[in-house]
Motif scaffolding. Structure first.
Motif, PDB file in Angstrom:
ATOM      1  N   ALA A   1      52.630  30.379  60.995  1.00  0.00           N
ATOM      2  CA  ALA A   1      51.657  29.368  61.425  1.00  0.00           C
ATOM      3  C   ALA A   1      52.012  28.860  62.821  1.00  0.00           C
ATOM      4  O   ALA A   1      51.149  28.742  63.688  1.00  0.00           O
ATOM      5  CB  ALA A   1      51.609  28.219  60.419  1.00  0.00           C
ATOM      6  N   ILE A   2      53.295  28.588  63.055  1.00  0.00           N
ATOM      7  CA  ILE A   2      53.725  28.101  64.368  1.00  0.00           C
ATOM      8  C   ILE A   2      53.457  29.179  65.416  1.00  0.00           C
ATOM      9  O   ILE A   2      52.948  28.912  66.499  1.00  0.00           O
ATOM     10  CB  ILE A   2      55.227  27.733  64.359  1.00  0.00           C
ATOM     11  CG1 ILE A   2      55.487  26.576  63.390  1.00  0.00           C
ATOM     12  CG2 ILE A   2      55.706  27.359  65.753  1.00  0.00           C
ATOM     13  CD1 ILE A   2      56.944  26.284  63.168  1.00  0.00           C
ATOM     14  N   ASN A   3      53.773  30.421  65.055  1.00  0.00           N
ATOM     15  CA  ASN A   3      53.563  31.557  65.947  1.00  0.00           C
ATOM     16  C   ASN A   3      52.093  31.644  66.367  1.00  0.00           C
ATOM     17  O   ASN A   3      51.778  31.865  67.531  1.00  0.00           O
ATOM     18  CB  ASN A   3      53.985  32.828  65.209  1.00  0.00           C
ATOM     19  CG  ASN A   3      54.119  34.014  66.115  1.00  0.00           C
ATOM     20  OD1 ASN A   3      54.743  33.918  67.162  1.00  0.00           O
ATOM     21  ND2 ASN A   3      53.504  35.117  65.741  1.00  0.00           N
ATOM     22  N   GLY A   4      51.203  31.443  65.402  1.00  0.00           N
ATOM     23  CA  GLY A   4      49.777  31.550  65.693  1.00  0.00           C
ATOM     24  C   GLY A   4      49.229  30.346  66.436  1.00  0.00           C
ATOM     25  O   GLY A   4      48.328  30.457  67.249  1.00  0.00           O
TER      26      GLY A   4
ATOM     27  N   ALA B   1      57.503  20.602  66.513  1.00  0.00           N
ATOM     28  CA  ALA B   1      56.608  19.496  66.155  1.00  0.00           C
ATOM     29  C   ALA B   1      55.414  19.999  65.345  1.00  0.00           C
ATOM     30  O   ALA B   1      55.007  19.358  64.373  1.00  0.00           O
ATOM     31  CB  ALA B   1      56.139  18.768  67.410  1.00  0.00           C
ATOM     32  N   VAL B   2      54.863  21.152  65.714  1.00  0.00           N
ATOM     33  CA  VAL B   2      53.750  21.716  64.940  1.00  0.00           C
ATOM     34  C   VAL B   2      54.220  22.014  63.515  1.00  0.00           C
ATOM     35  O   VAL B   2      53.535  21.701  62.536  1.00  0.00           O
ATOM     36  CB  VAL B   2      53.192  22.990  65.622  1.00  0.00           C
ATOM     37  CG1 VAL B   2      52.320  23.785  64.668  1.00  0.00           C
ATOM     38  CG2 VAL B   2      52.400  22.612  66.865  1.00  0.00           C
ATOM     39  N   GLY B   3      55.425  22.585  63.394  1.00  0.00           N
ATOM     40  CA  GLY B   3      55.990  22.829  62.070  1.00  0.00           C
ATOM     41  C   GLY B   3      56.175  21.528  61.304  1.00  0.00           C
ATOM     42  O   GLY B   3      55.867  21.449  60.104  1.00  0.00           O
ATOM     43  N   ALA B   4      56.639  20.492  62.004  1.00  0.00           N
ATOM     44  CA  ALA B   4      56.888  19.195  61.359  1.00  0.00           C
ATOM     45  C   ALA B   4      55.580  18.585  60.856  1.00  0.00           C
ATOM     46  O   ALA B   4      55.562  17.962  59.787  1.00  0.00           O
ATOM     47  CB  ALA B   4      57.574  18.246  62.329  1.00  0.00           C
ATOM     48  N   VAL B   5      54.491  18.763  61.606  1.00  0.00           N
ATOM     49  CA  VAL B   5      53.199  18.227  61.165  1.00  0.00           C
ATOM     50  C   VAL B   5      52.818  18.854  59.822  1.00  0.00           C
ATOM     51  O   VAL B   5      52.390  18.161  58.890  1.00  0.00           O
ATOM     52  CB  VAL B   5      52.093  18.503  62.215  1.00  0.00           C
ATOM     53  CG1 VAL B   5      50.710  18.271  61.613  1.00  0.00           C
ATOM     54  CG2 VAL B   5      52.284  17.617  63.423  1.00  0.00           C
ATOM     55  N   ILE B   6      53.034  20.168  59.698  1.00  0.00           N
ATOM     56  CA  ILE B   6      52.703  20.844  58.443  1.00  0.00           C
ATOM     57  C   ILE B   6      53.577  20.305  57.312  1.00  0.00           C
ATOM     58  O   ILE B   6      53.093  20.000  56.222  1.00  0.00           O
ATOM     59  CB  ILE B   6      52.850  22.370  58.602  1.00  0.00           C
ATOM     60  CG1 ILE B   6      51.796  22.876  59.588  1.00  0.00           C
ATOM     61  CG2 ILE B   6      52.715  23.080  57.261  1.00  0.00           C
ATOM     62  CD1 ILE B   6      51.967  24.316  60.030  1.00  0.00           C
ATOM     63  N   VAL B   7      54.885  20.145  57.599  1.00  0.00           N
ATOM     64  CA  VAL B   7      55.791  19.608  56.581  1.00  0.00           C
ATOM     65  C   VAL B   7      55.391  18.163  56.228  1.00  0.00           C
ATOM     66  O   VAL B   7      55.354  17.787  55.053  1.00  0.00           O
ATOM     67  CB  VAL B   7      57.254  19.656  57.072  1.00  0.00           C
ATOM     68  CG1 VAL B   7      58.178  18.964  56.080  1.00  0.00           C
ATOM     69  CG2 VAL B   7      57.689  21.100  57.276  1.00  0.00           C
TER      70      VAL B   7
ATOM     71  N   GLY C   1      56.538  11.893  63.032  1.00  0.00           N
ATOM     72  CA  GLY C   1      55.799  11.611  61.804  1.00  0.00           C
ATOM     73  C   GLY C   1      54.304  11.864  61.903  1.00  0.00           C
ATOM     74  O   GLY C   1      53.534  11.328  61.116  1.00  0.00           O
ATOM     75  N   ALA C   2      53.888  12.702  62.850  1.00  0.00           N
ATOM     76  CA  ALA C   2      52.452  12.958  63.016  1.00  0.00           C
ATOM     77  C   ALA C   2      51.911  13.803  61.866  1.00  0.00           C
ATOM     78  O   ALA C   2      52.640  14.576  61.253  1.00  0.00           O
ATOM     79  CB  ALA C   2      52.198  13.683  64.334  1.00  0.00           C
ATOM     80  N   ILE C   3      50.607  13.641  61.557  1.00  0.00           N
ATOM     81  CA  ILE C   3      49.973  14.534  60.592  1.00  0.00           C
ATOM     82  C   ILE C   3      48.777  15.272  61.206  1.00  0.00           C
ATOM     83  O   ILE C   3      48.118  16.053  60.537  1.00  0.00           O
ATOM     84  CB  ILE C   3      49.554  13.822  59.294  1.00  0.00           C
ATOM     85  CG1 ILE C   3      48.738  12.583  59.600  1.00  0.00           C
ATOM     86  CG2 ILE C   3      50.731  13.479  58.421  1.00  0.00           C
ATOM     87  CD1 ILE C   3      48.066  12.004  58.383  1.00  0.00           C
ATOM     88  N   TYR C   4      48.471  14.980  62.463  1.00  0.00           N
ATOM     89  CA  TYR C   4      47.440  15.746  63.171  1.00  0.00           C
ATOM     90  C   TYR C   4      47.949  16.110  64.555  1.00  0.00           C
ATOM     91  O   TYR C   4      48.807  15.419  65.103  1.00  0.00           O
ATOM     92  CB  TYR C   4      46.161  14.922  63.373  1.00  0.00           C
ATOM     93  CG  TYR C   4      45.523  14.426  62.112  1.00  0.00           C
ATOM     94  CD1 TYR C   4      44.743  15.269  61.339  1.00  0.00           C
ATOM     95  CD2 TYR C   4      45.689  13.113  61.696  1.00  0.00           C
ATOM     96  CE1 TYR C   4      44.147  14.812  60.180  1.00  0.00           C
ATOM     97  CE2 TYR C   4      45.097  12.650  60.534  1.00  0.00           C
ATOM     98  CZ  TYR C   4      44.319  13.504  59.784  1.00  0.00           C
ATOM     99  OH  TYR C   4      43.737  13.063  58.637  1.00  0.00           O
ATOM    100  N   TYR C   5      47.382  17.172  65.115  1.00  0.00           N
ATOM    101  CA  TYR C   5      47.586  17.420  66.534  1.00  0.00           C
ATOM    102  C   TYR C   5      46.371  18.167  67.048  1.00  0.00           C
ATOM    103  O   TYR C   5      45.636  18.776  66.284  1.00  0.00           O
ATOM    104  CB  TYR C   5      48.875  18.207  66.804  1.00  0.00           C
ATOM    105  CG  TYR C   5      48.877  19.593  66.256  1.00  0.00           C
ATOM    106  CD1 TYR C   5      49.417  19.845  65.013  1.00  0.00           C
ATOM    107  CD2 TYR C   5      48.328  20.649  66.971  1.00  0.00           C
ATOM    108  CE1 TYR C   5      49.406  21.110  64.496  1.00  0.00           C
ATOM    109  CE2 TYR C   5      48.320  21.920  66.453  1.00  0.00           C
ATOM    110  CZ  TYR C   5      48.858  22.149  65.216  1.00  0.00           C
ATOM    111  OH  TYR C   5      48.841  23.403  64.692  1.00  0.00           O
TER     112      TYR C   5
END
Lengths: 451, 221
Positions: free
Chosen positions: B115-118, B130-136, B190-194
């Motif tokens: 997902a991060i790769n894409g 950070a993108v990975g963290a949003v998913i987590v 602690g973001a949930i959107y980007y």
């Protein structure tokens, strides 16, 4: 013989027949694919409805049962159905902002019922307040059930095609369709906002979601102060300059987001966040390439310990380490009065080529760490051993504080043992002897993983 | 009649070619140019140095000197001289992008890395974490599905799933970023959107309180 004209006519007709056959095949392919997709979405919708129906029925049954055993079965049923319903709802092609509230409702109902299940399981009876909440939730589940049934009717009458909703926005007609479904869920959301605030012992309880970190009470530091702190953590002599990489920080823990240029390095700046309140480290990441491993993990563990001591994290001990591509990720836990305090943990990434710290995760520590009042255990280790399975061959016992899912902390004996060559950690409450949790340690090529 | 053919035949050819191109372009290989970072850049520089085109010290930053070296190499090999390392130049250099030093062990790591790769290939490292963290973070939010797979494959949630970029060739950096995100690092605060402000027209997302800006992405609650 063909003349030029008829030759051209043949070429043109071949082209025309070719294209139309090709596009017809494409059309068939697309139709089949759309039917398949519509089928999948319909399956999700029907499963969503039947599970919401199940939740409503089980909730109402739980109000009239007098047997705790029956209640256990009902609540576990609701917990399971809520989790399925949540998953199905989020597999439908609906705008997330429209279904967020409904998803939250389903998550909390399931989580709340799981908490009730645990209460009953521990031999206590449910309070009047809990039963009132169940009452209200039953009504809301009923409302949701009705609305979903109506949606299902509209869809089966052929008014709504999921595959068109999925491509929302490509034409006016489709946009309207998507909006009707979105609006429906937005209306449901408005209604569901009224459901009672759920406070219970679980991870999605409203009070857990709204915890304000203690660190916010600390005094604010200036940007200059934060830069000085960052410089000290990374090493005075390594830093060339420090800049701010993001000025907006409406974070749970507001922070200065800093980017550090390292002397003699091109690109690959180190990022480090320092909390505005108190000037505490939140995280650090150094994205540099790590070369061949030259130092052993044991050495890295010691380097990490020294680093923590130098930076004000006292009385920490390493608990486990993982290794990825020449980088060791080591977990350190705070020890107070010989008791391991698991919620207060710091993770370090240590480059095994030269022993540099290339990553620090200190947010968990920052939020959890405090001087605790640790009571004397009411039962002895050997009494606690009685409650651990006799099958386990116990190798080690120690006192710990572990975080439960609801962030509640429990004072436990930790038994480390093996059974048939596999390793386990069993936690026995040091006050009443309850078995609180079992962890299994799994050996991976990267190191030991607890699950 | 002839004019008709003259018009239609090229059109038709263009049409069929377009079909082909779309299929090929579906999952395009990454290219490296000035400003790129990562292990592959280092590999490129090492190769160029070994071949005598690059004078500096190989690091993982693609600078102007790297570009010049790439140009010299491309000229010598008869490739298109643009100073950008695409799949042809990579092949000519004998670099295989798919090389992975170690496979992640947890399936979640693999999926998260994809997902991060894409979504964030080419972003700065913390942007990827950070993108990975949003998913987590989403798996821990009651308004979202509870599993990594549930969050990633939620319809409409990620463009990388919709356009197939999630299946693109996995680079090493997103794998590291996925490990860091699962191990608790959260540069997103602690973001949930980007979203990418240059590409998003969704008004609702613009109204969210912004937590941070990293690379091209804005992270919010």
């Amino acid at each position: 013989m063909f003349n030029k004209r008829s030759f051209l006519a043949i070429v043109v007709s071949i082209i025309v027949v070719g294209t139309s056959t090709y596009s017809f095949l494409l059309y068939l392919d697309r139709k089949e694919f759309r039917n398949y997709l519509q089928g999948q979405y319909q399956k999700n919708l029907y499963e969503l409805i039947s599970n919401v129906e199940g939740i409503q029925v089980s909730l109402s049954k739980s109000r009239v049962t007098s047997s705790p055993k029956q209640a256990l079965i009902l609540f576990s049923d609701i917990w399971r159905q809520a989790s399925i319903a949540q998953d199905k709802l989020n597999s439908l092609p609906i705008n997330h902002s429209a279904i967020a509230q409904t998803t939250k409702f389903l998550t909390q109902v399931g989580d709340f019922c799981f908490a009730l299940l645990k209460t009953i399981n521990s031999g206590q009876s449910l309070s009047e307040a809990d039963m009132n909440t169940v009452d209200k939730l039953t009504d809301f589940a009923g409302y949701l059930n009705n609305e979903l049934h109506q949606l299902e009717r509209e869809i089966s009458e052929g008014n709504i095609d999921w595959t068109e909703i999925k491509d929302a926005g490509s034409s006016m007609f489709r946009r309207n369709l998507a909006e009707t479904v979105d609006m429906k869920f937005e209306r449901i959301a408005k209604e569901l906002q009224e459901y009672p605030t759920l406070i219970y012992d679980g991870p999605f309880s409203e009070n857990v979601l709204n915890i304000k970190p203690r660190v916010l009470k600390e005094k604010e530091v200036s940007l200059e102060e934060a830069k000085r702190i960052a410089k000290k953590i990374i090493g005075e002599d390594r830093v060339e300059s420090i800049s701010v990489y993001s000025d907006k920080t409406s974070d749970k823990v507001p922070a200065y987001a800093l980017s550090v240029k390292v002397k003699g390095r091109r690109g690959d700046d180190i990022n480090i966040d320092i909390s505005k309140n108190g000037g505490n480290l939140i995280y650090m990441l150094d994205p540099r390439e790590v070369g061949k491993q030259r130092i052993k993990i044991e050495k890295a563990v010691k380097i990490g310990l020294k680093f923590l001591e130098d930076n004000g994290y006292e009385s920490m001990i390493p608990t486990y380490s993982l290794k990825y591509d020449n980088v060791a990720v080591i977990n350190y836990v705070y020890v107070q009065d010989k008791v391991l305090v698991y919620p207060d943990q710091v993770k370090l990434k240590i480059a095994l080529d030269n022993g540099d710290i290339v990553g620090i995760e200190a947010q968990h520590y920052l939020i959890a760490h405090t001087k605790r009042n640790i009571p004397k255990p009411r039962i002895t280790a050997s009494e606690a051993r009685q409650n651990v399975s006799q099958k386990l061959d116990i190798k080690n016992v120690r006192l710990t504080i572990i975080p439960m899912e609801s962030l509640k902390e429990v004072f436990c004996y930790e038994f480390y043992g093996t059974y048939k060559g596999e390793k386990y950690l069993v936690y026995i409450n040091a006050q009443d002897g309850t078995e609180e949790r079992i962890l299994k340690i799994i050996d991976t090529p990267n190191g030991e993983l607890t699950m | 009649m002839r004019r008709l053919v003259q018009i239609f035949l090229p059109l038709l050819i263009v049409f069929f070619m377009a079909q082909l191109v779309i299929q090929i372009k579906d999952i395009e290989a990454a290219s490296y140019k000035v400003g790129s970072k990562g292990d592959i850049v280092k590999k490129i520089e090492e190769k160029l140095k070994a071949l005598g085109y690059f004078k500096g010290n190989p690091d993982n930053y693609f600078g102007q000197d790297t570009k010049d070296a790439v140009k010299r190499f491309q000229r010598a090999k008869g490739l298109k001289v643009d100073g950008i390392v695409g799949s042809n130049t990579l092949r000519a250099l004998g670099i295989n992008e798919g090389q992975q030093s170690s496979k992640p062990q947890r399936t979640d790591v693999n999926l998260l890395a994809r997902a991060i790769n894409g979504e964030a290939r080419g972003e700065p490292y913390i942007g990827q974490v950070a993108v990975g963290a949003v998913i987590v973070n989403r798996t821990r939010d009651p308004r979202f599905p509870k599993t990594i797979a549930g969050v990633i494959y939620q319809p409409g949630a990620f463009t990388a799933v919709a356009d197939g970029q999630i299946n693109a060739k996995l680079e090493p950096t997103p794998q590291k970023a996925a490990n860091d995100a699962l191990n608790g690092w959260d540069p997103s605060g602690g973001a949930i959107y980007y979203y990418n402000p240059a590409k998003t027209t969704n008004k609702w997302i613009w109204s969210r309180p912004v937590i941070k800006r990293i690379g091209k992405h804005v992270f919010c609650r």
